[in-house]
Design a protein around this motif. Structure first.
Motif, PDB file in Angstrom:
ATOM      1  N   ASN A 182      -3.280   6.420   0.668  1.00 35.15           N
ATOM      2  CA  ASN A 182      -4.110   6.753  -0.486  1.00 35.15           C
ATOM      3  C   ASN A 182      -4.035   8.241  -0.841  1.00 35.15           C
ATOM      4  N   GLY A 183      -3.283   9.012  -0.046  1.00 32.99           N
ATOM      5  CA  GLY A 183      -3.081  10.427  -0.345  1.00 32.99           C
ATOM      6  C   GLY A 183      -4.116  11.355   0.257  1.00 32.99           C
ATOM      7  N   LYS A 221       5.860  13.157  11.936  1.00 36.15           N
ATOM      8  CA  LYS A 221       6.014  14.607  11.800  1.00 36.15           C
ATOM      9  C   LYS A 221       7.492  15.012  11.776  1.00 36.15           C
ATOM     10  N   GLU A 222       8.311  14.399  12.656  1.00 30.48           N
ATOM     11  CA  GLU A 222       9.741  14.717  12.690  1.00 30.48           C
ATOM     12  C   GLU A 222      10.423  14.353  11.368  1.00 30.48           C
ATOM     13  N   LEU A 223       9.979  13.273  10.756  1.00 30.25           N
ATOM     14  CA  LEU A 223      10.542  12.860   9.471  1.00 30.25           C
ATOM     15  C   LEU A 223       9.983  13.678   8.308  1.00 30.25           C
ATOM     16  N   LYS A 224       9.060  14.586   8.637  1.00 34.25           N
ATOM     17  CA  LYS A 224       8.383  15.421   7.637  1.00 34.25           C
ATOM     18  C   LYS A 224       7.606  14.567   6.642  1.00 34.25           C
ATOM     19  N   HIS A 225       7.018  13.484   7.157  1.00 29.03           N
ATOM     20  CA  HIS A 225       6.199  12.609   6.331  1.00 29.03           C
ATOM     21  C   HIS A 225       4.726  12.952   6.412  1.00 29.03           C
ATOM     22  N   ILE A 226       4.326  13.727   7.441  1.00 32.00           N
ATOM     23  CA  ILE A 226       2.929  14.155   7.512  1.00 32.00           C
ATOM     24  C   ILE A 226       2.854  15.657   7.725  1.00 32.00           C
ATOM     25  N   ASP A 227       1.759  16.192   7.246  1.00 33.31           N
ATOM     26  CA  ASP A 227       1.408  17.584   7.482  1.00 33.31           C
ATOM     27  C   ASP A 227       0.058  17.534   8.168  1.00 33.31           C
ATOM     28  N   ASN A 228      -0.092  18.260   9.257  1.00 25.85           N
ATOM     29  CA  ASN A 228      -1.375  18.228   9.954  1.00 25.85           C
ATOM     30  C   ASN A 228      -1.987  19.619  10.069  1.00 25.85           C
ATOM     31  N   GLY A 266      -4.694  22.463   9.533  1.00 21.46           N
ATOM     32  CA  GLY A 266      -6.150  22.459   9.486  1.00 21.46           C
ATOM     33  C   GLY A 266      -6.789  21.329  10.253  1.00 21.46           C
ATOM     34  N   GLY A 267      -6.033  20.709  11.158  1.00 25.33           N
ATOM     35  CA  GLY A 267      -6.586  19.639  11.965  1.00 25.33           C
ATOM     36  C   GLY A 267      -6.695  18.300  11.251  1.00 25.33           C
ATOM     37  N   ARG A 268      -6.196  18.211  10.041  1.00 25.45           N
ATOM     38  CA  ARG A 268      -6.236  16.964   9.273  1.00 25.45           C
ATOM     39  C   ARG A 268      -4.803  16.551   8.967  1.00 25.45           C
ATOM     40  N   CYS A 269      -4.557  15.264   8.981  1.00 26.22           N
ATOM     41  CA  CYS A 269      -3.225  14.729   8.726  1.00 26.22           C
ATOM     42  C   CYS A 269      -3.189  14.076   7.349  1.00 26.22           C
ATOM     43  N   ALA A 270      -2.130  14.355   6.614  1.00 28.24           N
ATOM     44  CA  ALA A 270      -1.936  13.751   5.301  1.00 28.24           C
ATOM     45  C   ALA A 270      -0.440  13.603   5.061  1.00 28.24           C
ATOM     46  N   PHE A 271      -0.090  12.618   4.253  1.00 24.27           N
ATOM     47  CA  PHE A 271       1.304  12.473   3.874  1.00 24.27           C
ATOM     48  C   PHE A 271       1.726  13.678   3.052  1.00 24.27           C
ATOM     49  N   THR A 272       2.958  14.096   3.237  1.00 25.13           N
ATOM     50  CA  THR A 272       3.521  15.196   2.460  1.00 25.13           C
ATOM     51  C   THR A 272       3.971  14.673   1.096  1.00 25.13           C
ATOM     52  N   GLY A 322       4.298  11.666  -7.421  1.00 27.93           N
ATOM     53  CA  GLY A 322       2.914  12.117  -7.499  1.00 27.93           C
ATOM     54  C   GLY A 322       2.000  11.308  -6.593  1.00 27.93           C
ATOM     55  N   ARG A 323       0.924  11.932  -6.208  1.00 26.87           N
ATOM     56  CA  ARG A 323      -0.051  11.285  -5.331  1.00 26.87           C
ATOM     57  C   ARG A 323      -0.865  10.253  -6.091  1.00 26.87           C
TER      58      ARG A 323
END
Length: 71
Positions: free
Chosen positions: A16-17, A47-54, A56-62, A69-70
C-alpha cells in the motif's frame, strides 16, 4: 512454505506504499520475533534487491517497486 507464506504477507502489507516497523511486519507472519531466521531472511532479500528502505526504523517499499507511482 512458511517462508513463502510469510514473504507474501510482508509484501502484501508493504504494497500500500506505507512504512511499517519491523514489529508491525512480523505480526503479519507466523514468526514470533523480528530476529527469527525466516523473517530476517525475507528482510535481507528485500533489502539486497533494493526493494525496501528502512531508514528511521520504518520499512517501506522503494520507488523501484512502484515505477508508475505509489498507490
Amino acid at each position: 512454505t512458511t517462508v513463502v507464506t510469510a514473504a507474501n504477507a510482508v509484501f502484501d502489507k508493504l504494497s500500500n506504499g506505507s512504512a511499517y516497523s519491523r514489529k508491525e511486519l512480523v505480526k503479519v507472519t507466523s514468526y514470533k520475533a523480528t530476529n527469527s531466521s525466516g523473517f530476517e531472511a525475507i528482510m535481507m532479500v528485500l533489502k539486497e534487491l533494493k526493494h525496501i528502505d528502512n531508514s528511521g526504523g520504518r520499512c517501506a517499499f522503494t520507488d523501484k517497486v512502484f515505477p508508475h507511482g505509489r498507490p
